[in-house]
Design an enzyme around this catalytic site. Structure first.
Site, short mmCIF file in Angstrom:
data_model
loop_
_atom_site.label_atom_id
_atom_site.label_comp_id
_atom_site.label_asym_id
_atom_site.label_seq_id
_atom_site.Cartn_x
_atom_site.Cartn_y
_atom_site.Cartn_z
N ARG A 97 56.88 44.29 25.98
CA ARG A 97 56.72 45.38 26.96
C ARG A 97 55.89 46.53 26.40
NH1 ARG A 97 62.70 46.33 29.06
NH2 ARG A 97 61.79 48.14 30.11
N HIS A 131 55.43 39.49 29.47
CA HIS A 131 55.64 40.59 30.42
C HIS A 131 54.33 40.92 31.14
CE1 HIS A 131 57.26 44.15 32.22
NE2 HIS A 131 56.40 44.91 31.59
N ASP A 171 60.36 45.13 40.89
CA ASP A 171 59.42 46.26 40.80
C ASP A 171 58.02 45.75 41.10
OD1 ASP A 171 58.47 45.10 38.40
OD2 ASP A 171 59.77 46.35 37.17
N LYS A 194 60.23 50.70 42.32
CA LYS A 194 61.18 51.16 41.29
C LYS A 194 60.57 52.33 40.53
CE LYS A 194 61.59 49.22 37.00
NZ LYS A 194 61.89 48.16 36.03
N ARG A 196 61.20 54.79 37.01
CA ARG A 196 62.00 54.99 35.78
C ARG A 196 61.59 56.36 35.26
NH1 ARG A 196 64.67 50.92 32.74
NH2 ARG A 196 63.48 49.10 33.29
#
Ligand code: R5P
Length: 314
Positions: A97, A131, A171, A194, A196
């Site tokens: 990530r 990812h 997301d 989404k 964060r």
């Protein structure tokens, strides 16, 4: 299987490495791994690997830094033991990530991992569901990225009533993968917006592109770490009128209290793979774990014999 293949099972996931070896019909090479009092690691391959095609299996899981060092040390040792070719087999890629500069002066550690693996002596990498697929481009050596979606979809097809389901990306980043699920399962899609706000586990679902009212929702993500994303998404989908929530993810990182949090959430069923070991005693019947061992074994065989790897994804 030709004699010149060697499989090295490092410490992170002996169960998966054992399954891969069973499919290949080979025994993992005998090794000795010692951790000294000063935390230095010693690796020794106790079999001849001169001119061998060597596959070193190590996934990303705690203790992560220790497993990364063990991987690099093993590759370096195998290089100096005159292995002909070394493939790092990384079912869940470490630091996957950390792949972009989305803040000033931030680390991009997936790129550093590429440099470290090449410097240690890896000639190829075999991994699964990165990812972001661009991480393969951080390397100057070949990278084969396996796709677990067909395996996960087979499990969903055989155990879920998908007739009235909507596939939901947890997301926007997951939307591309969702297309693969939708093509295979023939279900409509929706995407959650989404947010964060920081690096904590406080994911928030703030919007929905698509419609789930009166339907079952099948949430899809590449990985579940704290469970925050999936849980927030599940609660939001119920508020949007979804009837029942199921979920699927390739990599079950499931850190901290993720199991307990997910068990208390509206998610009724979860499908994951075994790219990461499940902590003992944490098995729950509402979580199905499908094995990716045969796919890795088939890919190792294909790499070894110079055959196409992409044909395995169909
Ligand atoms: C992030 O973009 C990933 O696709 C997952 O959504 C994330 O890793 C999930 O993390 P957590 O379970 O901690 O919310």
């Amino acid at each position: 299987m030709a004699n010149d293949i060697s499989v090295i099972a490092l410490s992170s996931h002996p169960a998966l490495a054992g399954e891969i070896c069973a499919h290949l019909g080979v025994k993992p090479a005998a090794t000795e791994i010692i951790r000294f009092g000063n935390e230095n690691i010693l690796f020794q391959c106790q079999e001849n690997v001169r001119e061998s095609d060597v596959f070193v299996i190590q996934t990303s899981c705690p203790p992560l830094s220790d497993h990364i060092m063990e991987l690099l040390i093993a590759i370096d040792a195998l290089k100096h033991a005159s292995a002909r070719r070394i493939t790092a087999v990384l079912p869940y890629f470490p630091y996957a990530r950390s792949d972009k500069k989305d803040r000033p002066r931030i680390s991009i550690t997936a790129r550093l991992m590429a440099d470290l693996l090449e410097t240690a002596g890896a000639d190829r990498v075999l991994t699964m569901n990165l990812h972001s697929p661009q991480v393969a481009g951080f390397f100057r050596i070949p990278v084969d990225q396996l796709n677990a979606t067909p395996i996960v979809c087979n499990e969903l097809r055989s155990t879920s009533e998908l007739g009235d389901s909507v596939l939901v990306a947890s997301d926007v980043g997951e939307a591309k993968d969702l297309e693969d699920y939708a093509n295979r399962l023939g279900a409509p899609i929706a995407i959650i917006d989404k947010r964060r706000p920081d690096d904590s586990e406080n994911a928030k679902a703030v919007g929905l592109i698509g419609d789930v009212a009166g339907r079952n929702a099948l949430l899809v993500d590449d990985e579940i770490t704290s469970g925050g994303t999936m849980i927030a998404a599940a609660q939001f989908l119920l508020e949007q009128g979804a009837q029942r929530i199921e979920a699927a993810a390739v990599h079950p990182v499931l850190s901290g209290h993720a199991y307990e949090r997910l068990a208390d959430s509206p998610i009724e069923r979860l499908v994951v793979t075994n790219t990461i070991p499940t902590p003992s005693g944490q098995r729950m019947e509402w979580i199905s774990t499908v094995s990716v061992a045969k796919l890795f074994a088939d890919a190792i065989y294909a790499i070894h014999s110079g055959e196409s790897v992409s044909r395995l994804f169909v």
